[in-house]
Write an enzyme that holds these catalytic residues in place. Structure first.
Site, PDB file in Angstrom:
ATOM      1  N   GLY A   1      48.075  35.320  40.130  1.00 17.07           N
ATOM      2  CA  GLY A   1      46.752  34.968  39.437  1.00 17.07           C
ATOM      3  C   GLY A   1      47.080  34.458  38.159  1.00 17.07           C
ATOM      4  O   GLY A   1      46.609  33.516  37.852  1.00 17.07           O
TER       5      GLY A   1
ATOM      6  N   ARG B   1      56.779  45.719  39.997  1.00 17.30           N
ATOM      7  CA  ARG B   1      55.893  45.748  38.387  1.00 17.30           C
ATOM      8  C   ARG B   1      56.186  46.997  37.821  1.00 17.30           C
ATOM      9  O   ARG B   1      56.169  46.753  36.557  1.00 17.30           O
ATOM     10  CB  ARG B   1      54.562  45.676  39.040  1.00 17.30           C
ATOM     11  CG  ARG B   1      54.135  44.178  39.517  1.00 17.30           C
ATOM     12  CD  ARG B   1      52.601  44.381  39.575  1.00 17.30           C
ATOM     13  NE  ARG B   1      52.315  42.593  39.620  1.00 17.30           N
ATOM     14  CZ  ARG B   1      51.053  42.376  40.152  1.00 17.30           C
ATOM     15  NH1 ARG B   1      50.320  43.333  41.043  1.00 17.30           N
ATOM     16  NH2 ARG B   1      50.526  41.150  40.247  1.00 17.30           N
TER      17      ARG B   1
ATOM     18  N   LYS C   1      45.351  29.936  51.480  1.00 15.51           N
ATOM     19  CA  LYS C   1      44.043  29.201  51.049  1.00 15.51           C
ATOM     20  C   LYS C   1      44.210  27.995  50.195  1.00 15.51           C
ATOM     21  O   LYS C   1      44.631  28.457  49.051  1.00 15.51           O
ATOM     22  CB  LYS C   1      42.972  30.144  50.703  1.00 15.51           C
ATOM     23  CG  LYS C   1      42.337  31.143  51.745  1.00 15.51           C
ATOM     24  CD  LYS C   1      41.202  32.004  51.016  1.00 15.51           C
ATOM     25  CE  LYS C   1      40.673  32.726  52.189  1.00 15.51           C
ATOM     26  NZ  LYS C   1      39.733  33.788  51.741  1.00 15.51           N
TER      27      LYS C   1
ATOM     28  N   GLY D   1      53.094  37.428  43.145  1.00 10.51           N
ATOM     29  CA  GLY D   1      52.496  37.885  44.219  1.00 10.51           C
ATOM     30  C   GLY D   1      53.003  37.907  45.601  1.00 10.51           C
ATOM     31  O   GLY D   1      54.481  38.322  45.583  1.00 10.51           O
TER      32      GLY D   1
HETATM   33  C1  3PG Z   1      47.427  41.342  40.828  1.00 11.64           C
HETATM   34  O1  3PG Z   1      47.652  42.255  41.711  1.00 11.64           O
HETATM   35  O2  3PG Z   1      47.143  40.190  41.004  1.00 11.64           O
HETATM   36  C2  3PG Z   1      47.049  41.941  39.343  1.00 11.64           C
HETATM   37  O3  3PG Z   1      47.573  43.395  39.191  1.00 11.64           O
HETATM   38  C3  3PG Z   1      45.479  41.763  39.174  1.00 11.64           C
HETATM   39  O4  3PG Z   1      44.859  42.591  40.270  1.00 11.64           O
HETATM   40  P1  3PG Z   1      43.354  41.909  40.594  1.00 11.64           P
HETATM   41  O5  3PG Z   1      43.692  40.632  41.366  1.00 11.64           O
HETATM   42  O6  3PG Z   1      42.838  43.075  41.475  1.00 11.64           O
HETATM   43  O7  3PG Z   1      42.578  41.560  39.343  1.00 11.64           O
END
Ligand code: 3PG
Ligand code: MG
Length: 395
Positions: free
Chosen positions: A376, A34, A199, A352
């Site tokens: 996400g 990132r 999940k 992720g």
């Molecule tokens: C992530 O790691 O998915 C993003 O940086 C957002 O972080 P968060 O899920 O803690 O909001």
């Protein structure tokens, strides 16, 4: 969406919201993906003579300063990648932030401490968030939204600040959104989506929406066991979300009605316990012994999934096929990643754990068309949701 080219940044203070949420082992960054993805936008601003104020979050410190979640190691890494010093403010909008920002010359960069040390960042109360957003906006004249991984969060730095300052989307956000458009509009077919991860409850919305769009949906990882159970099979000690069985039965019906091919594992690596060196065997997915748990997809499933990817023109993959952190159970994830690479399709790895897996398993990052920085965020986009951070940049 306005882009960097629409802003005149020379000699002006620009606040960049980046996503620098990287995994740390103590103070060691274990995957700097990132940070690397954030460099081009920051570099462009530097080259154009802006005074660059970078803000970001790390982990979930829940509104309190906690040294475990300090961005200090990230400032050092960012500096190495940019090839210039990055000053570090030890608070977010306090004395340190104000004086460090004050001292900036054109072409210099400062990173503020973790936004989530401030309760205002994530507050559900618009007024509380707004008050913090005003302080943050007060540090700069312009705003650039480039934290793609956080655009699904209605947080002050993502959603409220762009309403207070002239703003544009950074290069990373523009690139990520362009890819997601290709997955939702005029998508080249066959369109295959591979979902994994622990999940099923995290993926309900996206599965429901994808069942109206894709030709094939391949399901692996921990969530597959809830699907197998919903089909009436015993899954032993495998991960199971009993409370999602009805929902999953609904998906099985919907897939059938819509002619979407829903492909589940046919064999799994069943282990006696959850451990890196656990004894394990290949068993039929329909006959997992009561005292075993599935920790990876089996060899026949790897071949089956690869065959379902071979003719794809578009692929989106999110979530590992097994416990890839343990070598013995990483083969399924590796096989699926390799099948994406071999397909020659437009392939997108959805952030992720799957992005981390690609790097951990030493697969070539350039073997994929795009590796997203937001798990996400991309799932919520594909679910058809409005993402607060993108909506704010559109206005
Ligand atoms: C992530 O790691 O998915 C993003 O940086 C957002 O972080 P968060 O899920 O803690 O909001
Ligand atoms: Mg997350």
């Amino acid at each position: 969406m306005r882009t960097l080219d629409d802003l005149d940044v020379k000699g002006r203070r620009v606040l960049v919201r980046a996503d620098l949420n990287v995994p740390l082992d103590g103070e060691t960054i274990t995957d700097d993906g990132r940070i690397r993805a954030s460099v081009p936008t920051i570099k462009t601003l530097v080259e154009r003579g802006a005074q660059v104020v970078v803000c970001a979050h790390l982990g979930r410190p829940k509104g309190k300063a906690d040294p475990k979640y300090s961005l200090r190691p990230v400032a050092a890494r960012l500096g190495e990648l940019l090839g210039q010093d990055v000053a570090f403010a030890t608070d977010v909008v306090g004395d340190s932030a104000r004086s460090t920002v004050e001292a900036l010359q054109d072409g210099q960069v400062v990173l503020l401490e973790n936004l989530r040390y401030e309760p205002g960042e994530e507050s559900k109360d618009d007024a509380v968030r707004g008050e913090f957003a005003a302080k943050l906006a007060g540090l700069a004249e312009l705003y650039v939204g480039d934290g793609f991984g956080a655009v699904h969060r209605k947080h002050a730095s993502v959603y409220d600040v762009p309403r207070l300052l002239p703003h544009a989307a950074g290069g990373l956000v523009v690139a990520e959104v362009e890819v997601l458009r290709r997955l939702t509009e005029d998508t080249e077919r066959p369109y295959v989506v591979v979902l994994g991860g622990a999940k099923v409850s995290d993926k309900l919305g996206v599965i429901a929406n994808l069942l109206t769009k894709v030709d094939r949906l391949l399901i692996g990882g921990g969530m597959a066991y809830t699907f197998l159970k919903a089909q009436g099979h015993e899954v032993g000690n495998s991960l199971l979300q009993e409370d999602q069985l009805d929902e999953v039965r609904g998906f099985l019906d919907k897939a059938e009605q819509r002619g979407v091919e829903l492909v589940l594992p046919v064999d799994v690596l069943a282990a006696v316990t959850f451990a890196a060196d656990a004894d394990h065997d290949v068993v039929e997915a329909t006959a997992i012994p009561a005292d075993r748990e599935g920790l990876d997809i089996g060899p026949r499933t790897r071949e089956l999934f690869a065959s379902k990817l071979a003719d794809a023109r578009t692929v989106f993959w999110n979530g590992p096929m097994g416990v890839f952190e343990f070598d013995a159970f990483s083969g399924g994830t590796r096989a699926v990643a390799q099948a994406l690479i071999d397909s020659g399709a437009f392939t997108v790895v959805g952030g992720g754990d799957s992005a981390a897996a690609v790097r951990k398993l030493g697969l070539p990052e350039d073997g994929f068309s795009h590796i997203s920085t937001g798990g996400g965020a991309s799932l919520e986009y594909l679910e058809g949701k409005t993402l607060p951070g993108l909506a704010a940049l559109e206005d």
